[in-house]
Design a protein around this motif. Structure first.
Motif, PDB file in Angstrom:
ATOM      1  N   UNK A 151      12.681   4.623   5.671  1.00  0.00           N
ATOM      2  CA  UNK A 151      11.794   3.706   5.524  1.00  0.00           C
ATOM      3  C   UNK A 151      10.398   4.002   5.449  1.00  0.00           C
ATOM      4  N   UNK A 152      10.101   5.412   4.968  1.00  0.00           N
ATOM      5  CA  UNK A 152       8.753   5.861   4.799  1.00  0.00           C
ATOM      6  C   UNK A 152       8.111   5.329   3.701  1.00  0.00           C
ATOM      7  N   UNK A 153       6.713   4.679   4.113  1.00  0.00           N
ATOM      8  CA  UNK A 153       6.160   4.090   2.649  1.00  0.00           C
ATOM      9  C   UNK A 153       5.767   5.200   1.736  1.00  0.00           C
ATOM     10  N   UNK A 154       5.951   4.749   0.482  1.00  0.00           N
ATOM     11  CA  UNK A 154       5.506   5.818  -0.718  1.00  0.00           C
ATOM     12  C   UNK A 154       4.059   6.027  -0.705  1.00  0.00           C
ATOM     13  N   UNK A 155       3.492   5.029  -0.360  1.00  0.00           N
ATOM     14  CA  UNK A 155       1.548   5.103  -0.290  1.00  0.00           C
ATOM     15  C   UNK A 155       1.451   6.219   0.802  1.00  0.00           C
ATOM     16  N   UNK A 156       1.919   5.956   1.789  1.00  0.00           N
ATOM     17  CA  UNK A 156       2.011   6.822   2.969  1.00  0.00           C
ATOM     18  C   UNK A 156       2.234   8.213   2.753  1.00  0.00           C
ATOM     19  N   UNK A 157       3.398   8.553   2.064  1.00  0.00           N
ATOM     20  CA  UNK A 157       3.831   9.758   1.792  1.00  0.00           C
ATOM     21  C   UNK A 157       2.876  10.269   0.474  1.00  0.00           C
ATOM     22  N   UNK A 158       2.415   9.751  -0.369  1.00  0.00           N
ATOM     23  CA  UNK A 158       1.436  10.061  -1.325  1.00  0.00           C
ATOM     24  C   UNK A 158       0.425  10.546  -0.853  1.00  0.00           C
ATOM     25  N   UNK A 159      -0.163   9.864   0.203  1.00  0.00           N
ATOM     26  CA  UNK A 159      -1.328  10.215   0.989  1.00  0.00           C
ATOM     27  C   UNK A 159      -1.451  11.498   1.731  1.00  0.00           C
ATOM     28  N   UNK A 160      -0.263  11.482   2.394  1.00  0.00           N
ATOM     29  CA  UNK A 160       0.003  12.730   3.294  1.00  0.00           C
ATOM     30  C   UNK A 160      -0.042  13.990   2.398  1.00  0.00           C
TER      31      UNK A 160
END
Length: 115
Positions: free
Chosen positions: A17-26
């Protein structure tokens, strides 16, 4: 038959359930890069490793030929308390109380009208 590494990584990311936007930012990449990785049949080891660190997943299960469990030291991630959530909860409680009082007034009024 070889594993489609991008699909495996995508499955793990989405299952958690990890947000792709959050993943990209990280990972300091854009979302398009993430989608390109998911489509790629083979990925660099460092990409899989970094995605695993961000989503807190040990990819040594999926890719035992690339990693060992000890590489994925999954420390609990620090989460800042969300002040908005506490405030929203307070407003929610007040709103529910107000609705209950209003409902009681409506019931009382309906009871008075019936008499």
């Amino acid at each position: 038959m070889s594993k489609h590494q991008g699909q495996i990584v995508e499955y793990v990311v989405r299952r958690n359930g990890y947000s792709l936007s959050d993943l990209a930012n990280e990972l300091k990449v854009n979302r398009r890069t993430i989608y390109n990785w998911f489509k790629s049949e083979s990925l660099r080891t460092d990409i899989i490793f970094n995605v695993g660190k961000v989503v807190r997943h040990d990819f040594s299960n999926e890719f035992p030929e690339m990693f060992v469990t000890e590489e994925f030291e999954l420390k609990p991630k620090y989460f800042k308390p969300n002040i908005e959530t506490a405030e929203q909860s307070s407003y929610k409680d007040k709103y529910i109380t107000l609705l209950e009082k209003y409902n009681d007034l409506l019931i009382a009024q309906a009871f008075c009208l019936q008499e």
